[in-house]
Design an enzyme around this catalytic site. Sequence first.
Site, PDB file in Angstrom:
ATOM      1  N   CYS A  72     -12.400   9.249  10.506  1.00 17.76           N
ATOM      2  CA  CYS A  72     -11.057   9.531  10.019  1.00 17.76           C
ATOM      3  C   CYS A  72     -10.942   9.159   8.544  1.00 17.76           C
ATOM      4  CB  CYS A  72     -10.067   8.719  10.839  1.00 17.76           C
ATOM      5  SG  CYS A  72      -8.404   8.823  10.218  1.00 17.76           S
ATOM      6  N   CYS A  78      -4.539   3.292   7.724  1.00 17.15           N
ATOM      7  CA  CYS A  78      -3.740   3.446   8.937  1.00 17.15           C
ATOM      8  C   CYS A  78      -3.838   2.164   9.759  1.00 17.15           C
ATOM      9  CB  CYS A  78      -4.272   4.632   9.725  1.00 17.15           C
ATOM     10  SG  CYS A  78      -3.591   4.770  11.374  1.00 17.15           S
ATOM     11  N   CYS A  81      -6.668   2.154  13.943  1.00 16.52           N
ATOM     12  CA  CYS A  81      -8.045   1.741  14.236  1.00 16.52           C
ATOM     13  C   CYS A  81      -8.490   0.714  13.200  1.00 16.52           C
ATOM     14  CB  CYS A  81      -8.995   2.933  14.154  1.00 16.52           C
ATOM     15  SG  CYS A  81      -8.620   4.206  15.350  1.00 16.52           S
ATOM     16  N   CYS A 158      -5.625  13.107  14.360  1.00 10.08           N
ATOM     17  CA  CYS A 158      -6.038  11.741  14.674  1.00 10.08           C
ATOM     18  C   CYS A 158      -7.156  11.805  15.696  1.00 10.08           C
ATOM     19  CB  CYS A 158      -4.852  10.957  15.222  1.00 10.08           C
ATOM     20  SG  CYS A 158      -5.337   9.369  15.912  1.00 10.08           S
ATOM     21  N   GLN A 282      -1.490   3.462  31.748  1.00 14.58           N
ATOM     22  CA  GLN A 282      -2.621   3.062  30.890  1.00 14.58           C
ATOM     23  C   GLN A 282      -2.970   4.207  29.953  1.00 14.58           C
ATOM     24  OE1 GLN A 282      -4.076   0.184  30.670  1.00 14.58           O
ATOM     25  NE2 GLN A 282      -3.564  -0.924  32.540  1.00 14.58           N
ATOM     26  N   ASP A 380      -3.217  -9.315  36.603  1.00 18.68           N
ATOM     27  CA  ASP A 380      -3.406  -8.522  35.377  1.00 18.68           C
ATOM     28  C   ASP A 380      -2.241  -8.845  34.443  1.00 18.68           C
ATOM     29  OD1 ASP A 380      -3.965  -6.663  33.435  1.00 18.68           O
ATOM     30  OD2 ASP A 380      -3.623  -4.905  34.687  1.00 18.68           O
ATOM     31  N   CYS A 407      -6.235  -8.721  29.024  1.00 21.31           N
ATOM     32  CA  CYS A 407      -6.338  -8.043  27.734  1.00 21.31           C
ATOM     33  C   CYS A 407      -6.466  -9.058  26.610  1.00 21.31           C
ATOM     34  CB  CYS A 407      -5.120  -7.140  27.509  1.00 21.31           C
ATOM     35  SG  CYS A 407      -3.560  -8.013  27.636  1.00 21.31           S
TER      36      CYS A 407
END
Length: 451
Positions: A72, A78, A81, A158, A282, A380, A407
């Site tokens: 990208c 940005c 990422c 994107c 998700q 979770d 996470c």
Amino acid sequence: MVEINRTYHLEIIDIGHNGEGIGKIDGFTIFTEGGIPGDLLKVKITLVKKNYALGQLMEILTPSPYRVEAKCPVADICGGCQIMHMDYQAQLDLKKIRVAETMKRIGKIDPIIHPTLGMENPYEYRNKAQFPVGISNGKAILGFYQRGSHDIVDINYCHIQHPINEGVAKTIKEYIEKYKVPVYDEKTRKGLIRHVVTRRGYTTGEVMVIIITNGNDLPHKSALIEGLKKEVPQLESLVQNINKENTNKIFGRVTKTLYGSDTIVDYIGDLKFLISPQSFFQVNPLQTKALYDKALEYASLTGDEVVFDIYCGIGTISLFLAQKAKKVIGVEVVEAAIEDAKRNANINNLTNTEFYTGEAEKVVPHLYKKGMKADVVVVDPPRKGCEEAVLETIVNMEPQRIVYVSCNPATLARDLAYLDEKGYKALEVQPVDMFPHTVHVETVVALYKKD
Ligand code: SAH
């Protein structure tokens, strides 16, 4: 100690939670934007604190062997990422090392840590895109916020989103320009169009477009619908959401369907899910399947077990487990998610589930007091991990196995340390790459009762 405004050579040895490169000068920690492990950089120190300093990247003296050109062109500015300029295998290795080190440092435990489960094609993986809309030099722009700010980077394509977004963005920009539809301005709070959100069923290809407006009426609706239908043949639903509040939250309370259905459909494995504009789902369905398959494997169900799924969201894991368990009990704090969970159980004809709304730290102890027990527990939790009251009750229920999906490796390691002390040993740890090119890592852990 380093001095402000002086330049130094810095070797990057790690990446922080926001994608910043981390290195050391005489043992002192330096953070700098834009470095990846293996880089030798020239940095200028811009801030010195007691325990760390910030350095501004001046020059890459020797690029890391893991450096690649990001697909990208705006990857550097940005906010989406953070590590796209790192070779994909190196990203996966980095995530495994991060999990392993956290287990050792915070958890003081030594389980088997498997290599990170990655994607064969780590692009176009997201099923949901959220674009702020703005105006620049009289032209509509639509894209992402710049790293650390609310300035919009106009993006035509994107790489982690599905290509349909290109058509959606183009159509909306044309619509705004052709009909002079005012774009919302955060500062003056005037203007109509605030955000565009798209959702796409990975297996069905169905597309939902949601326009978030600072007002009730959307002018020239039929032109917009026709334009989108032409550009995105898989359009299943166009929805308007009204948000007149002065807030960073994207969605407001009122939602109107302008075209097609109120929901789109997607599958994870054999399970069918209905997705509404605001339901949680998700964002990477392929890796979600990989993660849940692992969770199911670690749960090793025979069909006789009562399973608790704590922090169950819309019941995705619960329904996965229900196919193999005697009964699944899901607990979740968001009422709308529990409604989705019940609806999803129904449309999949799964009758062995029960769902409870409320804070896990209150509901789980309450259910235990009423005499409920679990043979297997799955948790979770959100980033902050499990409340101690939840962990304590799980231990009191004496399940044979616990499966922990997380996470955030740091809170995971903290909770595993607690469980280790109370008689549950973490045997296997599987990092899963749910968000390629970002620093995030998802982890699933198998724990057994020590006997
Ligand atoms: N297991 C789900 C989602 C997990 S995300 C899935 O796979 O789709 C974490 C969930 O925990 C969110 O749905 C969030 O709403 C919920 N949550 C956050 N705090 C909670 C609490 N104190 N008690 C119960 N649920 C909570």
